[in-house]
Structure formats: structure tokens, C-alpha cells
Motif scaffolding. Structure first.
Motif, PDB file in Angstrom:
ATOM      1  N   LEU A  50       0.814  -1.216   0.000  1.00 33.81           N
ATOM      2  CA  LEU A  50       0.000   0.000   0.000  1.00 33.81           C
ATOM      3  C   LEU A  50       0.848   1.268   0.000  1.00 33.81           C
ATOM      4  O   LEU A  50       0.321   2.365  -0.205  1.00 33.81           O
ATOM      5  CB  LEU A  50      -0.935   0.004   1.225  1.00 33.81           C
ATOM      6  CG  LEU A  50      -2.002  -1.095   1.255  1.00 33.81           C
ATOM      7  CD1 LEU A  50      -2.759  -1.065   2.568  1.00 33.81           C
ATOM      8  CD2 LEU A  50      -2.968  -0.938   0.080  1.00 33.81           C
ATOM      9  N   ASN A  51       2.144   1.116   0.236  1.00 28.50           N
ATOM     10  CA  ASN A  51       3.022   2.296   0.243  1.00 28.50           C
ATOM     11  C   ASN A  51       2.981   3.030  -1.091  1.00 28.50           C
ATOM     12  O   ASN A  51       3.090   4.255  -1.144  1.00 28.50           O
ATOM     13  CB  ASN A  51       4.472   1.897   0.547  1.00 28.50           C
ATOM     14  CG  ASN A  51       4.637   1.375   1.962  1.00 28.50           C
ATOM     15  OD1 ASN A  51       3.765   1.540   2.799  1.00 28.50           O
ATOM     16  ND2 ASN A  51       5.762   0.739   2.225  1.00 28.50           N
ATOM     17  N   ALA A 109      -9.070   5.221  -2.169  1.00 25.51           N
ATOM     18  CA  ALA A 109      -9.155   4.035  -1.316  1.00 25.51           C
ATOM     19  C   ALA A 109      -9.124   4.494   0.135  1.00 25.51           C
ATOM     20  O   ALA A 109      -8.810   5.649   0.437  1.00 25.51           O
ATOM     21  CB  ALA A 109      -8.015   3.063  -1.597  1.00 25.51           C
ATOM     22  N   ILE A 110      -9.480   3.571   1.023  1.00 21.36           N
ATOM     23  CA  ILE A 110      -9.488   3.856   2.458  1.00 21.36           C
ATOM     24  C   ILE A 110      -8.629   2.819   3.160  1.00 21.36           C
ATOM     25  O   ILE A 110      -8.793   1.606   2.926  1.00 21.36           O
ATOM     26  CB  ILE A 110     -10.938   3.813   3.018  1.00 21.36           C
ATOM     27  CG1 ILE A 110     -11.817   4.847   2.315  1.00 21.36           C
ATOM     28  CG2 ILE A 110     -10.937   4.035   4.530  1.00 21.36           C
ATOM     29  CD1 ILE A 110     -13.309   4.609   2.521  1.00 21.36           C
ATOM     30  N   ILE A 111      -7.701   3.269   3.984  1.00 17.96           N
ATOM     31  CA  ILE A 111      -6.877   2.369   4.789  1.00 17.96           C
ATOM     32  C   ILE A 111      -7.226   2.586   6.261  1.00 17.96           C
ATOM     33  O   ILE A 111      -7.151   3.707   6.766  1.00 17.96           O
ATOM     34  CB  ILE A 111      -5.371   2.634   4.586  1.00 17.96           C
ATOM     35  CG1 ILE A 111      -4.961   2.401   3.131  1.00 17.96           C
ATOM     36  CG2 ILE A 111      -4.537   1.749   5.516  1.00 17.96           C
ATOM     37  CD1 ILE A 111      -3.524   2.795   2.823  1.00 17.96           C
ATOM     38  N   ILE A 112      -7.626   1.509   6.938  1.00 16.44           N
ATOM     39  CA  ILE A 112      -7.851   1.552   8.390  1.00 16.44           C
ATOM     40  C   ILE A 112      -6.732   0.757   9.032  1.00 16.44           C
ATOM     41  O   ILE A 112      -6.535  -0.420   8.715  1.00 16.44           O
ATOM     42  CB  ILE A 112      -9.209   0.936   8.776  1.00 16.44           C
ATOM     43  CG1 ILE A 112     -10.347   1.538   7.947  1.00 16.44           C
ATOM     44  CG2 ILE A 112      -9.482   1.120  10.264  1.00 16.44           C
ATOM     45  CD1 ILE A 112     -11.677   0.809   8.109  1.00 16.44           C
ATOM     46  N   SER A 113      -5.980   1.400   9.927  1.00 17.78           N
ATOM     47  CA  SER A 113      -4.812   0.731  10.488  1.00 17.78           C
ATOM     48  C   SER A 113      -4.535   1.234  11.899  1.00 17.78           C
ATOM     49  O   SER A 113      -4.835   2.382  12.235  1.00 17.78           O
ATOM     50  CB  SER A 113      -3.596   0.975   9.579  1.00 17.78           C
ATOM     51  OG  SER A 113      -2.489   0.203   9.998  1.00 17.78           O
ATOM     52  N   LEU A 137       1.432   6.601   7.052  1.00 15.79           N
ATOM     53  CA  LEU A 137       1.626   8.039   7.257  1.00 15.79           C
ATOM     54  C   LEU A 137       2.955   8.491   6.651  1.00 15.79           C
ATOM     55  O   LEU A 137       3.037   9.549   6.021  1.00 15.79           O
ATOM     56  CB  LEU A 137       1.597   8.365   8.753  1.00 15.79           C
ATOM     57  CG  LEU A 137       0.250   8.134   9.464  1.00 15.79           C
ATOM     58  CD1 LEU A 137       0.395   8.392  10.962  1.00 15.79           C
ATOM     59  CD2 LEU A 137      -0.841   9.024   8.875  1.00 15.79           C
ATOM     60  N   PHE A 138       3.981   7.690   6.844  1.00 16.71           N
ATOM     61  CA  PHE A 138       5.314   8.017   6.327  1.00 16.71           C
ATOM     62  C   PHE A 138       5.262   8.251   4.805  1.00 16.71           C
ATOM     63  O   PHE A 138       5.867   9.205   4.296  1.00 16.71           O
ATOM     64  CB  PHE A 138       6.282   6.884   6.664  1.00 16.71           C
ATOM     65  CG  PHE A 138       7.704   7.142   6.274  1.00 16.71           C
ATOM     66  CD1 PHE A 138       8.560   7.839   7.111  1.00 16.71           C
ATOM     67  CD2 PHE A 138       8.214   6.690   5.059  1.00 16.71           C
ATOM     68  CE1 PHE A 138       9.882   8.077   6.757  1.00 16.71           C
ATOM     69  CE2 PHE A 138       9.525   6.917   4.692  1.00 16.71           C
ATOM     70  CZ  PHE A 138      10.361   7.623   5.548  1.00 16.71           C
ATOM     71  N   HIS A 139       4.521   7.386   4.114  1.00 16.65           N
ATOM     72  CA  HIS A 139       4.506   7.463   2.644  1.00 16.65           C
ATOM     73  C   HIS A 139       3.445   8.410   2.089  1.00 16.65           C
ATOM     74  O   HIS A 139       3.618   8.935   0.983  1.00 16.65           O
ATOM     75  CB  HIS A 139       4.304   6.062   2.052  1.00 16.65           C
ATOM     76  CG  HIS A 139       5.517   5.189   2.156  1.00 16.65           C
ATOM     77  ND1 HIS A 139       6.527   5.199   1.224  1.00 16.65           N
ATOM     78  CD2 HIS A 139       5.893   4.324   3.117  1.00 16.65           C
ATOM     79  CE1 HIS A 139       7.470   4.346   1.579  1.00 16.65           C
ATOM     80  NE2 HIS A 139       7.106   3.794   2.731  1.00 16.65           N
TER      81      HIS A 139
END
Length: 466
Positions: free
Chosen positions: A326-327, A333-337, A351-353
Motif C-alpha cells: 500500500l506504500n 481508497a481507504i486504509i484503516i490501520s 503516514l510516512f509514505h
């Protein structure tokens, strides 16, 4: 027979819940939580336990959050071998959370050793994953609303508290020589209109009551959080961006998944890929399927192929390689993490990418403690440090309020009004000073109750000669 209580935690703070009930020839603990938060509180986890643990006969848990169960591996390590009673869902949730906690304890000790910042030459973890596993054989799962005995004089019944899966209000009935007395522990109470969890059960009678006060001084926003969530996602998607949602693995992730499913099905947001990138959240979500009778979504889950936790747009990423893919993801799109405050976990590399790109959005859906990355993002800082590197914050930051799993002041008072008689004594617990004092004032002034705010390590006589 005399009955006493000693407050070993969960008093004067929203952490470390432990309440020692002493019947003279039978002592048991209600909750066994880890102290979290400020250093002076966390230091208590290392203090010598105030009584020989082999003299305790049993532990009764309210629910599976670490501030209520996280000290279990430590107490078992010290020699406790009695039964640990909990609801069926809490037993399974505890296994997930305690293993993760043990892993974090090991990693923190190793990091301190590597960086040399500990005052100890060879820093040790509070407990290990192996210590966490030693708890599992002692867990004794119990169904809701079914009394069970923990001694010949003590019966316990669990009632729905809302809050998270498996969370319970605990009623303890003590059969004395002359009288029978009822102790009621609220545990952590949930919201009355939570879309997933049942509302807290009203209990009609209690001789002694323990009531939490996490939000005893405030009222929840009256907004519709799902509508705000939709607006944030539409805004991100209008820029052809990626929406990243840092969310706690237990409770908050499942609530967000529910809202996203509803919004997509109702056409309020476009159908787009949802990536749940948190092994713990995935394991916890399975428990919602296993214990479907313990929440309000059982009818939804009857449709095997299309519901909030299983539909074509939903993708569970267990493996690290999937997460890393995902990077380079670009588009809607939605990422839940996890973690929910961006203090660690897989959300950091997302967050970094993706923080440096203006088209992306970070949607904050929970409380962000002072000093966390999540709070720094909300405070508008232009960069945050991740993996030792200053990362530019160009993505838009959104905050969705009203998603808390805790009852607010009005709901706490509503639950208290369910008692037909005034308890002989009410302990206001599990709250910061201002929250506890505000709730105590309302209980005294509006209901005429006898209210006490106990302090850490304070003891009380509950009954004499019963």
C-alpha cells in the motif's frame, strides 16, 4: 462476616483498575488492569503487589481493555493460580490483547537496552509473551445473565455494559451469616445509541455501587459522526486521494467498518477499496462474527456474503508484504490501520509514505492524548517524526467526533437512575479528578446519593457483621 474493599487502581485515574474485595476468609479481585499513561502511573506496575497473590482466591473481570486486564500476566508470574472469570468474548479478546501487550513489553525492554536510556543495566520487560500465555489456562468464560458461584458465599452475574465486545456490568451477591448483600460494578459503560453494542443494562438494586466516570464531566457531541465521516471521505476522493484512518483495533475499527459499509450501500460515498491493515483488528473482527449474539448486528451478519465485515470492497491485510504494497498505492481508497493515536503499528508506514501528498487525507476518529503523533497532526504541526525522519504534513487532517465507546455524563446519570433504591454507598471510580468530581456532584445534588471518590490504596469497610 465483615466485607472490605481496597482500591489498588482505577481510582483517581482512568487506568489500572483493581478492586480487592475481602470477606475475611475469601479474597478476590475485580479487574486486574495495567497502569497506562504518565510515567508516575506506569511506575506502579513495577511496585510490589500489596498482598501475597497466593492468598487471593479468584479474579473477576469486567472487560478486555488492558487497563482492566493488562496486569494479569504479571500477577500470574508472581504466583496467582486461581480462576479468572470473564465473559466468553472477553476470554478470547484477552488472549489477543495480552499477547500483543507481552510483545510490546519485550520490544520496549529491548529498545531501552539498545539505546541505553534505562536506569537499569539490563532492562527487563514487565512480562513476556510467554507470561501472557500462562494466563490463558486460568480463564473461566461465563455467559451473560447467568449467575455462577465463585465461592460457597459469592455469586456473580454478568450483564451487558455496551462499550466493547464482551464488556459487562458485574453484580456480586454475597451471602452473609445474617443478610445477603449486592455489590454492583459498572465496568466501563457504553453509549445508549451505539450502532453495534447493546445499551448498558439497568440494574434495579445495589447495596454498594462502583460507577465509572471517564466522561463524568462532559456531554457527547450531538452531531452525526457518520455524516462527518462521509464528508471527509468525499473531500479526499474529490482530490483523487487516499484516506488513512488510524483506529484502535478493538471497537473503533469495527465501528468505522460498519459506518463505511452503510455509507457505501446508501450511496453516500462511492464504493471504493477498504483495506483493514491490522492483524489484531482482523482477529478482533472475527470475534464479532463468533459472538454475534453479544451485539446488535446479528441480523446483518445472517447474510453471509454481504455485510459490514464481509463485502467485495473490503480487504483484510494480515501479512506484512500486503501492508507494504500500500506504500505505492495511488487513487481513491481507504486504509484503516492501528494504532489509533499513531504511536506505533502499521499505520506509521502509511503516514510516512502518504502524509507528504496534498491530495491525501488523514481522518482522526478517536481521542488523541497529549504528546502523541495523532495529537500533533490535529494541532497542525507542519512535520512529524516517523522512523527517525521528519515527515512533511501536506495531507489534509480531519477530525470526526462523537465516536466514543464511553457513556457521557447524561448517559451515566441515566444509568444511575435505573436503580430503584439509593445504594448505601457509591464509589465514583475510573476517572480523572475533574470527571469524577463532576459526576459525584450530580449524583449527590440531583439524586441524594452517598458518594465517595476513593484514592489509590485507600480501604473501606463495606459491611460489618452481615
Amino acid at each position: 462476616m465483615n466485607v472490605n474493599v481496597k482500591f489498588l487502581g482505577g481510582s483517581g485515574a482512568v487506568t489500572g483498575s483493581k478492586y480487592l474485595i475481602d470477606l475475611g476468609n475469601f479474597e478476590f479481585l475485580v479487574d486486574c488492569g495495567l497502569f497506562q499513561g504518565p510515567r508516575e502511573l506506569r511506575a506502579r506496575n513495577w511496585d510490589k503487589f500489596p498482598m501475597p497473590v497466593d492468598e487471593m482466591e479468584a479474579i473477576v473481570l469486567t472487560h478486555g481493555h488492558l487497563d482492566h486486564i493488562g496486569y494479569l500476566p504479571k500477577i500470574v508470574k508472581q504466583g496467582f493460580r486461581g480462576p479468572i472469570y470473564c465473559t466468553e468474548a472477553t476470554a478470547e479478546l484477552a488472549k489477543i490483547l495480552l499477547l500483543d501487550s507481552g510483545k510490546l513489553q519485550e520490544e520496549e525492554a529491548e529498545y531501552a537496552r539498545k539505546k541505553g536510556y534505562s536506569k537499569h543495566e539490563d532492562p527487563q520487560p514487565l512480562y513476556t509473551m510467554e507470561d501472557a500465555e500462562a494466563v490463558f489456562p486460568l480463564l473461566v468464560p461465563q455467559p451473560f445473565e447467568t449467575p455462577f458461584s465463585i465461592s460457597d458465599r459469592v455469586k456473580v452475574t454478568y450483564y451487558y455494559a455496551g462499550h466493547i465486545l464482551g464488556a459487562a456490568i458485574v453484580k456480586i451477591v454475597i451471602q452473609g451469616d445474617q443478610q445477603t448483600k449486592k455489590l454492583v460494578f459498572s465496568g466501563d459503560l457504553g453509549r445508549y445509541h451505539d450502532p453495534i453494542m447493546y445499551p448498558p443494562t439497568r440494574i434495579p438494586k445495589a447495596d454498594i455501587l462502583w460507577i465509572e466516570s471517564t466522561y463524568g464531566d462532559r456531554k457527547a457531541p450531538t452531531n452525526k459522526p457518520e455524516d462527518e465521516l462521509a464528508r471527509a471521505i468525499l473531500d479526499v476522493f474529490d482530490r483523487n486521494g487516499l484516506a488513512i484512518i488510524p483506529a484502535f483495533a478493538v471497537g473503533r475499527t469495527q465501528l468505522i467498518m460498519y459506518h463505511l459499509y452503510q455509507l457505501m450501500e446508501k450511496g453516500k460515498i462511492p464504493k471504493a477499496p477498504i483495506f483493514v491493515d491490522s492483524p489484531m483488528a482482523i482477529d478482533a473482527t472475527k470475534l464479532y462474527l463468533d459472538f454475534h449474539k453479544d451485539h446488535r448486528l446479528s441480523a446483518m451478519l445472517e447474510d453471509d456474503d454481504q455485510h459490514a465485515f464481509k463485502h467485495p470492497n473490503l480487504h483484510y491485510f494480515q501479512k506484512q508484504e500486503q501492508s507494504m504494497s500500500l506504500n505505492e498505492y495511488r487513487g481513491k481508497a481507504i486504509i484503516i490501520s492501528a494504532s489509533g493515536m499513531a504511536t506505533g503499528g502499521r499505520v506509521l508506514h502509511h503516514l510516512f509514505h502518504h502524509l507528504p501528498e496534498e491530495k491525501n487525507g488523514i481522518i482522526v476518529v478517536g481521542y488523541q492524548a497529549e504528546g502523541t503523533r495523532g495529537r500533533r497532526l490535529l494541532d497542525g504541526e507542519e512535520s512529524v517524526r516517523i522512523y527517525g525522519i521528519e515527515v512533511s504534513v501536506k495531507a489534509k487532517i480531519y477530525q470526526i467526533e462523537g465516536l466514543s465507546a464511553h457513556a457521557d455524563q447524561d448517559e451515566l446519570m441515566d444509568w444511575a437512575e435505573g436503580f430503584c433504591d439509593k445504594p448505601k454507598m457509591t464509589f465514583v471510580i475510573h476517572g480523572e479528578k475533574e470527571s469524577s468530581e463532576a459526576l459525584a456532584f450530580k449524583l449527590k445534588s440531583e439524586m441524594g446519593w452517598n458518594v465517595t471518590i476513593p484514592q489509590y490504596l485507600e480501604s473501606f469497610v463495606l459491611f460489618e457483621g452481615i
